[in-house]
Design an enzyme around this catalytic site. Structure first.
Site, PDB file in Angstrom:
ATOM      1  CD  GLU A 178      10.128 -23.744 -47.459  1.00 28.60           C
ATOM      2  OE1 GLU A 178       9.378 -24.152 -47.052  1.00 28.60           O
ATOM      3  OE2 GLU A 178       9.990 -22.755 -48.404  1.00 28.60           O
ATOM      4  CE1 TYR A 194       9.868 -29.154 -52.743  1.00 27.52           C
ATOM      5  CE2 TYR A 194      11.719 -28.637 -53.415  1.00 27.52           C
ATOM      6  CZ  TYR A 194      10.435 -29.508 -52.301  1.00 27.52           C
ATOM      7  OH  TYR A 194      11.065 -29.494 -51.148  1.00 27.52           O
ATOM      8  N   GLY A 195       8.872 -26.125 -55.427  1.00 21.78           N
ATOM      9  CA  GLY A 195       7.889 -25.697 -55.283  1.00 21.78           C
ATOM     10  C   GLY A 195       7.065 -24.972 -54.718  1.00 21.78           C
ATOM     11  CB  THR A 196       4.438 -22.688 -52.512  1.00 24.54           C
ATOM     12  OG1 THR A 196       5.673 -22.466 -51.372  1.00 24.54           O
ATOM     13  CG2 THR A 196       4.156 -24.685 -52.299  1.00 24.54           C
ATOM     14  CG  LEU A 197       9.743 -20.423 -51.575  1.00 20.76           C
ATOM     15  CD1 LEU A 197      11.108 -21.502 -51.050  1.00 20.76           C
ATOM     16  CD2 LEU A 197       9.310 -19.327 -51.508  1.00 20.76           C
TER      17      LEU A 197
END
Ligand code: PCA
Length: 182
Positions: free
Chosen positions: A104, A29-32
């Site tokens: 992470e 949901y983020g920087t990936l």
């Protein structure tokens, strides 16, 4: 559903093959996500294998916020608050999952947990709920719940809090920004 087999030839000179199952689904949901600063982790062949499954959205609401001096996105484990959060679903092999855990810093920083994610199945034209791994922030400082929440993350979004690449090396200081000490 069992994913496809990733077969890697161990040595050209032998018939020994490593047979690896693409057995893990991950919701990012983020920087990936695609077009975000850490997406290259998922596409780098040296990290293992990943296969895009589709767009996903959390089946429960969660607060998606940006915090720390490095502007890192976090999904706070506080079900029922925030939004139904949008992201990408990938099928990954064991090697890729362990690389993502390193990025992470699971389980010291983010905690990887199984959760229900809605995905659109293109072959049946129906939405289905599948279990995926999700990197949550669990022992977060309560004041983080006061931050603005988003439905979807983009480093270049209107919040003007672009992700800082240097945060790939997580430090004690940025952990202290967001996590309650025991
Ligand atoms: N990377 C993980 C968790 C937050 C982040 O920036 C992700 O994209 O899901």
């Amino acid at each position: 559903m069992i994913g496809f087999l990733a077969i890697t030839r161990l040595r050209e000179t032998t018939n020994v093959c490593i047979v690896r199952f693409m057995s893990h689904k991950v919701f990012v949901y983020g920087t990936l996500k695609r077009n975000e600063p850490n997406h290259h982790w998922l596409t780098n062949k040296e990290n293992g294998v990943s296969n895009f499954v589709g767009d996903g959205v959390t089946a429960s609401k969660y607060p998606l916020i940006i915090a720390t001096r490095y502007n890192i996105p976090f999904l706070l484990y506080s079900p029922g608050e925030g939004h139904y959060v949008k992201g990408d679903v990938y099928e990954v092999d064991d090697k890729m999952l362990s690389k993502l855990d390193i990025l992470e810093d699971h389980p010291n920083y983010y905690i990887r947990e199984m959760d229900d994610i809605k995905v659109f199945n293109q072959s049946t034209n129906k939405e289905e709920i599948i279990k995926c791994w999700v990197y949550f922030l669990k022992k977060f400082k309560p004041e983080l719940l006061k931050r603005p929440t988003m439905e979807s993350y983009s480093s270049a979004g209107p919040h003007q809090l672009p992700y800082m690449e240097s945060s790939n090396e997580s430090t004690i200081e940025d952990l202290d920004d967001v996590i309650v000490k025991k």
